[in-house]
Every structure is written in C-alpha cells, then in structure tokens.
Design a protein around this motif. Sequence first.
Motif, PDB file in Angstrom:
ATOM      1  N   GLN A  23       0.838  -1.187   0.000  1.00  0.00           N
ATOM      2  CA  GLN A  23       0.000   0.000   0.000  1.00  0.00           C
ATOM      3  C   GLN A  23       0.887   1.257   0.000  1.00  0.00           C
ATOM      4  O   GLN A  23       1.958   1.262   0.601  1.00  0.00           O
ATOM      5  CB  GLN A  23      -0.882   0.051   1.257  1.00  0.00           C
ATOM      6  N   PRO A  24       0.432   2.327  -0.623  1.00  0.00           N
ATOM      7  CA  PRO A  24       1.219   3.558  -0.602  1.00  0.00           C
ATOM      8  C   PRO A  24       1.156   4.231   0.769  1.00  0.00           C
ATOM      9  O   PRO A  24       0.212   4.005   1.535  1.00  0.00           O
ATOM     10  CB  PRO A  24       0.537   4.423  -1.664  1.00  0.00           C
ATOM     11  N   TYR A  25       2.164   5.022   1.068  1.00  0.00           N
ATOM     12  CA  TYR A  25       2.146   5.835   2.281  1.00  0.00           C
ATOM     13  C   TYR A  25       1.184   6.992   2.047  1.00  0.00           C
ATOM     14  O   TYR A  25       1.402   7.828   1.175  1.00  0.00           O
ATOM     15  CB  TYR A  25       3.556   6.342   2.571  1.00  0.00           C
ATOM     16  N   ASP A  26       0.073   7.027   2.793  1.00  0.00           N
ATOM     17  CA  ASP A  26      -0.972   8.028   2.556  1.00  0.00           C
ATOM     18  C   ASP A  26      -1.714   8.317   3.863  1.00  0.00           C
ATOM     19  O   ASP A  26      -2.780   7.736   4.125  1.00  0.00           O
ATOM     20  CB  ASP A  26      -1.940   7.520   1.486  1.00  0.00           C
ATOM     21  N   PRO A  27      -1.171   9.193   4.724  1.00  0.00           N
ATOM     22  CA  PRO A  27      -1.819   9.476   6.016  1.00  0.00           C
ATOM     23  C   PRO A  27      -3.244  10.000   5.885  1.00  0.00           C
ATOM     24  O   PRO A  27      -4.100   9.661   6.715  1.00  0.00           O
ATOM     25  CB  PRO A  27      -0.891  10.526   6.639  1.00  0.00           C
ATOM     26  N   ALA A  28      -3.531  10.795   4.863  1.00  0.00           N
ATOM     27  CA  ALA A  28      -4.876  11.345   4.703  1.00  0.00           C
ATOM     28  C   ALA A  28      -5.885  10.227   4.437  1.00  0.00           C
ATOM     29  O   ALA A  28      -6.970  10.181   5.041  1.00  0.00           O
ATOM     30  CB  ALA A  28      -4.889  12.369   3.567  1.00  0.00           C
ATOM     31  N   LYS A  29      -5.536   9.319   3.548  1.00  0.00           N
ATOM     32  CA  LYS A  29      -6.433   8.200   3.262  1.00  0.00           C
ATOM     33  C   LYS A  29      -6.543   7.275   4.475  1.00  0.00           C
ATOM     34  O   LYS A  29      -7.624   6.728   4.756  1.00  0.00           O
ATOM     35  CB  LYS A  29      -5.932   7.418   2.049  1.00  0.00           C
ATOM     36  N   ALA A  30      -5.437   7.124   5.202  1.00  0.00           N
ATOM     37  CA  ALA A  30      -5.463   6.296   6.402  1.00  0.00           C
ATOM     38  C   ALA A  30      -6.439   6.858   7.427  1.00  0.00           C
ATOM     39  O   ALA A  30      -7.210   6.114   8.052  1.00  0.00           O
ATOM     40  CB  ALA A  30      -4.061   6.211   7.006  1.00  0.00           C
TER      41      ALA A  30
ATOM     42  N   ALA B  16       0.632   8.815  15.296  1.00  0.00           N
ATOM     43  CA  ALA B  16       0.127  10.007  15.981  1.00  0.00           C
ATOM     44  C   ALA B  16      -0.488  10.986  14.979  1.00  0.00           C
ATOM     45  O   ALA B  16      -1.439  11.713  15.304  1.00  0.00           O
ATOM     46  CB  ALA B  16       1.253  10.683  16.758  1.00  0.00           C
ATOM     47  N   LYS B  17       0.018  10.982  13.749  1.00  0.00           N
ATOM     48  CA  LYS B  17      -0.475  11.890  12.716  1.00  0.00           C
ATOM     49  C   LYS B  17      -1.892  11.551  12.274  1.00  0.00           C
ATOM     50  O   LYS B  17      -2.574  12.373  11.648  1.00  0.00           O
ATOM     51  CB  LYS B  17       0.461  11.882  11.516  1.00  0.00           C
ATOM     52  N   ILE B  18      -2.355  10.322  12.563  1.00  0.00           N
ATOM     53  CA  ILE B  18      -3.738   9.950  12.201  1.00  0.00           C
ATOM     54  C   ILE B  18      -4.597   9.769  13.457  1.00  0.00           C
ATOM     55  O   ILE B  18      -5.675   9.183  13.406  1.00  0.00           O
ATOM     56  CB  ILE B  18      -3.780   8.692  11.316  1.00  0.00           C
ATOM     57  N   GLY B  19      -4.085  10.237  14.593  1.00  0.00           N
ATOM     58  CA  GLY B  19      -4.870  10.208  15.824  1.00  0.00           C
ATOM     59  C   GLY B  19      -4.763   8.944  16.639  1.00  0.00           C
ATOM     60  O   GLY B  19      -5.520   8.749  17.595  1.00  0.00           O
ATOM     61  N   VAL B  20      -3.842   8.064  16.276  1.00  0.00           N
ATOM     62  CA  VAL B  20      -3.646   6.817  17.032  1.00  0.00           C
ATOM     63  C   VAL B  20      -2.469   7.001  17.986  1.00  0.00           C
ATOM     64  O   VAL B  20      -1.345   7.277  17.547  1.00  0.00           O
ATOM     65  CB  VAL B  20      -3.397   5.627  16.091  1.00  0.00           C
ATOM     66  N   LYS B  21      -2.733   6.849  19.270  1.00  0.00           N
ATOM     67  CA  LYS B  21      -1.680   6.984  20.274  1.00  0.00           C
ATOM     68  C   LYS B  21      -1.098   5.605  20.569  1.00  0.00           C
ATOM     69  O   LYS B  21      -1.805   4.703  21.016  1.00  0.00           O
ATOM     70  CB  LYS B  21      -2.234   7.589  21.560  1.00  0.00           C
ATOM     71  N   ALA B  22       0.182   5.441  20.324  1.00  0.00           N
ATOM     72  CA  ALA B  22       0.846   4.156  20.555  1.00  0.00           C
ATOM     73  C   ALA B  22       1.718   4.238  21.795  1.00  0.00           C
ATOM     74  O   ALA B  22       2.613   5.088  21.877  1.00  0.00           O
ATOM     75  CB  ALA B  22       1.688   3.781  19.343  1.00  0.00           C
ATOM     76  N   ASN B  23       1.446   3.378  22.760  1.00  0.00           N
ATOM     77  CA  ASN B  23       2.301   3.238  23.925  1.00  0.00           C
ATOM     78  C   ASN B  23       3.329   2.147  23.631  1.00  0.00           C
ATOM     79  O   ASN B  23       2.952   0.993  23.387  1.00  0.00           O
ATOM     80  CB  ASN B  23       1.488   2.844  25.159  1.00  0.00           C
ATOM     81  N   ILE B  24       4.608   2.478  23.631  1.00  0.00           N
ATOM     82  CA  ILE B  24       5.641   1.501  23.311  1.00  0.00           C
ATOM     83  C   ILE B  24       5.913   0.632  24.533  1.00  0.00           C
ATOM     84  O   ILE B  24       6.155   1.120  25.630  1.00  0.00           O
ATOM     85  CB  ILE B  24       6.928   2.194  22.833  1.00  0.00           C
ATOM     86  N   VAL B  25       5.850  -0.675  24.310  1.00  0.00           N
ATOM     87  CA  VAL B  25       6.031  -1.678  25.365  1.00  0.00           C
ATOM     88  C   VAL B  25       7.151  -2.617  24.932  1.00  0.00           C
ATOM     89  O   VAL B  25       7.281  -2.925  23.744  1.00  0.00           O
ATOM     90  CB  VAL B  25       4.731  -2.494  25.579  1.00  0.00           C
ATOM     91  N   THR B  26       7.960  -3.072  25.861  1.00  0.00           N
ATOM     92  CA  THR B  26       8.951  -4.091  25.528  1.00  0.00           C
ATOM     93  C   THR B  26       9.226  -4.963  26.736  1.00  0.00           C
ATOM     94  O   THR B  26       8.880  -4.616  27.862  1.00  0.00           O
ATOM     95  CB  THR B  26      10.259  -3.469  24.989  1.00  0.00           C
ATOM     96  N   TYR B  27       9.836  -6.113  26.481  1.00  0.00           N
ATOM     97  CA  TYR B  27      10.179  -7.084  27.528  1.00  0.00           C
ATOM     98  C   TYR B  27      11.513  -7.715  27.170  1.00  0.00           C
ATOM     99  O   TYR B  27      11.992  -7.584  26.041  1.00  0.00           O
ATOM    100  CB  TYR B  27       9.123  -8.193  27.621  1.00  0.00           C
ATOM    101  N   GLU B  28      12.102  -8.402  28.114  1.00  0.00           N
ATOM    102  CA  GLU B  28      13.267  -9.229  27.825  1.00  0.00           C
ATOM    103  C   GLU B  28      12.878 -10.226  26.731  1.00  0.00           C
ATOM    104  O   GLU B  28      11.722 -10.641  26.644  1.00  0.00           O
ATOM    105  CB  GLU B  28      13.715  -9.930  29.123  1.00  0.00           C
TER     106      GLU B  28
END
Length: 543
Positions: free
Chosen positions: A361-368, A410-422
């Motif tokens: 898919q093309p990179y398209d934040p507006a369409k997203a 974030a540019k399309i209104g989705v807030k991502a909380n970054i999580v990681t583990y061993e």
Amino acid sequence: MLRRPAWLGASAASIVAAALSLGVAQSAWAVPQQMKGTLVYCSEGSPAGFDPAQYTTGTDFTASAYTVFDQLVEFAPGSTKVVPGLAESWDVSPDGLTYTFHLRHDVAFQTTAWFKPTRSFDADDVIFSFQRMLDPNLPFQKAYPTSFPYFTDMGLDKLIKSVDKIDPYTVRFTLNEVNAPFIQNIAMPFASIQSAEYAAQLLKDNKAPQLNQQPVGTGPFALRSYTKDATIRYEGNPDYWKAGAVKLKSLIYSITTDATVRAQKLKADECQVMSYPRPAEVDSLKQAANLSMPSQAGFNEGYLAYNVEKPYLKDVNVRRALDMAIDKAAILKAVYQGMGTPAATAMPPTEWSFDKSIKAQPYDPAKAKALLAKAGFADGFTINLWALPVQRPYNPNGQLMAQMIQSDWAKIGVKANIVTYEWGEYMKRGHTGAQDAMLIGWTGDNGDPDNWLGTLLGCDAIHGNNFSRWCEKPFNDLIVKARSTNDQAERTKLYMQAQKIFADQLPFSPIAHSIVYQPVSKRVSGMVIEPFGNVRFQGVSIK
C-alpha cells in the motif's frame, strides 16, 4: 499406534527444577589432532533453554540445535538442500504417505558431567524424540509438560499418524496425508534427536526438566557450562560421527546484547565471530584490517503483526489504515541504512512462488485517517506497540522502528504506547496473545513457502508463530491444499492465491527484507552464511 519402548512406562513422582546457571567441570576427553584452539562467538542474547523442540528463534537454535544436536536429515552448509544426517538414507512409498529412515550405526551420544551413555544412537532415540511431541500422555511429557510450537504450527501433530521402530536402525513414519515439505520440515532444529536413555534416567530421578538445561546430543559440541546472560562454554565432541568436522577444541558464546559492544570486542579480537552488526557499523567493520565481512541477501522479513482478536484490530479497514500511515521508506533509510529492501507480501522475493504482482500500500496518512473514520474511529484510539528488545537479522533496531511508527500513527490520531520485555518474555507473552501490535519477523527455516504462509499465518499456528492470531478459512484452505500435493506448479498457483488474500486482509504489515552480514576474524576459516539465519561451527577452525 505409537510403539512405546518398555522404559517409557515409568512415572515421575515430582518435578525438580534445574538451575539456569550451570557450573560443570571440564572433561578429560582425548582430543583428536585436528581439534585446536578456542573460538569466541559474541552472540546477541541468552537462549531460553537447550531443548530445540520448545523454541522457534535463531538465538535458541544456534545455542542448541546446531551445536549440541543433530537431526535425521539436515541442510547442507550454506544451502537449503536436504542431505542425510543421523539417517544415512530414506525411502518414500509410491503414495507419499510412508517415509522409512535407515539410521547410522555407531553414532555416540556425548559424555557429560550429568550423563554417561551406555549405548549408541538407535531407533529408540528417534521414537522418543518425536513421540514426546505427538503423545501428551507420554510419562516424560507428563513429568515435564511443555509445548512444541513449531511442531504444532506446521500441523505435524495432526499429520503424523505413527512412528514405528522396524528394527534397531530402521524407523518408519506414516502420514495421514501427503505432505510435500515433510523432509524439509524434519531437517529443522525442532526435530533434533534426544537421547532416550538420558530421558529415562531423568524420569527415574524426577529431574525431567533438566533435559532443557543440561542437554545431551550427538552433535559437534557438548555443553560444559552456562551462566545466563554471560557465557556458554562448549567442548568439541571428539567422538562426532562426521570425521574431521570438529576442528575447535573449545567454543565460547560471549553473550553481548549491545551490538556496538559486540563490534568493539570483535575488532579487539576478544571474540572472533559476532552476530547482527548494526547498519551504522558495517563500514567500520569492513575497514578493520583484521576482519572479513561476507554478506548476502537475507532470506527474511521484518513485519508488524496486528492481533486481530483485539476489538479495534478485527476491522480490516483499521489494519489498512495503520499500514498506510507507516512511512516505510523513512524506516528503510533510518533503521536499515542501506541494508534492506521493501517488503510487500508475506515472504521474501527469493522464495519460490513469491507473487511479484503484489504491491505494498502507498504511504498516505490522509487516506489512512479516512479509513479510520469509516471504521468508526474518527478520533483515533490508543494501542500498545511492542518493540523488539534485541537486534534480529530481519530488524536491526526494533526500538527506533517502534518510535518511528509511534510518530507516524500520531499523525492519524492513534496513540501508541511503546512496550517491551526481555527477549524470552517477549516471545512467551506474544505466544499467549497479550500483544496489540508487535514488531517481529522471520528468517526462513527450510526453503519451502509453507514455512512462511503456514507457520506465520495458518490456523494451526495461532498459539505459536501466528502472532496476528489470524485464521482466515479461504487462506488456510489454500495452504493446506498446497502442502498436500507434490506438484510444484500447482503449489505455486495456490500460494500465489493465498498471498493475494493476505494482501487484501493485512494481518500484518510487511516492512523490509534485510541484507545479512557476517563479520568474522581473518584468523577464522570455514565460516559460511547460513540462509536460515543461524550460525554453525562444525568445519570452522581458528589460527
């Protein structure tokens, strides 16, 4: 019916947990003349254990399956070609349902501080190694209950009807249906052959879990000690059945999670082989006078898996929106730094049956953003984005990739909380479906398309490597049909149809295929780049 040797009738009264850190005295083996020197390998992480059947990652396999163990059949060094292993030959019945393996004679199991074998490898060892994956009622499996993700991901638990001992050196596998990749599958690390005699001793002593921490195999190196997150020490196996294949007296894994530190150690000759250089360090390593830097196109793919069991990720429009919002060209530039190519479907272009007509898919934040609104999320939502804690061959910097995706979403209104583990916990939790979106990837294990489409996306793999937990019947029907015929043209047609369903539904976002580099000291001879991402030290020597 599975034929059960008499010793499997014993039961264990309790499970005694074995320590993760072992301190074992060196043995007094007579060392053959060709076994000389000590090689230090700077590895990227600690193995979760030493029982290959339980695991799916290269970190685990490099520390166990390719050092301590052998398989019935194996891949030729640097190749996807299957060659004889512990089975010196095999026959396939005309209907494709019966495989008869003729085993090698006089193959010795390793002598260790925790086990001294009284017999050589034979059919009982093959029966035990597969039976414990097939039969949950096996006394050993009851004493040490564990899962076998690769075995079940590929549906081998349903495929194999029986494993029978014909005589001490002949074993017959009977399948329920034709399975085109069967020989390739059992050449994989999960099918490593364990000692039935050792398992019986552990069962008798109520120490079944020790199988995973104090391994015994027929392989080129025997484990001597393991200190978690620090060092693994091996000795060359002087009794290895491949004459002259073991050239190192000692092999040490120096567990070094930081790639920059690994590179520094390699330049300083504190280690002579290292795993996974960062792209930013490749030029510096190439210029080091004491190093060689072979490379090749990676048989891999890094991707972002969406857990479709999560309410907001069930909607294909949400998955398409999230995919379309990721600036993958920017990721290729910043994360792969010239060491990657864009991915469009669920396998690399070097795999046969790859559908080159499929485009990302093309990179398209507006369409997203419009797709999110169509799905009922005009104001976006919050999601947990899991970031790889270690460098992998398919992803040189999972933390940076997660941060870039977080910014894009974030540019399309989705807030991502970054999580990681061993790393071990990351994989363990991922198999349970705890993730929302998870950075992960794959390096092919056997050269067959089923190892991609079936293992990563099949319904049988939902509790294993199908981190998207996606079960799409039309897709699954195609891959099941494809593996049940030996006609490669027909299989190609079916796999290409399956790839189109994947591209339409996007259970994961393909990101990139990386170029693989293997930095190695010029004092080392015999190292080859393995297409499956593992490292093997048989045939390797050091000056």
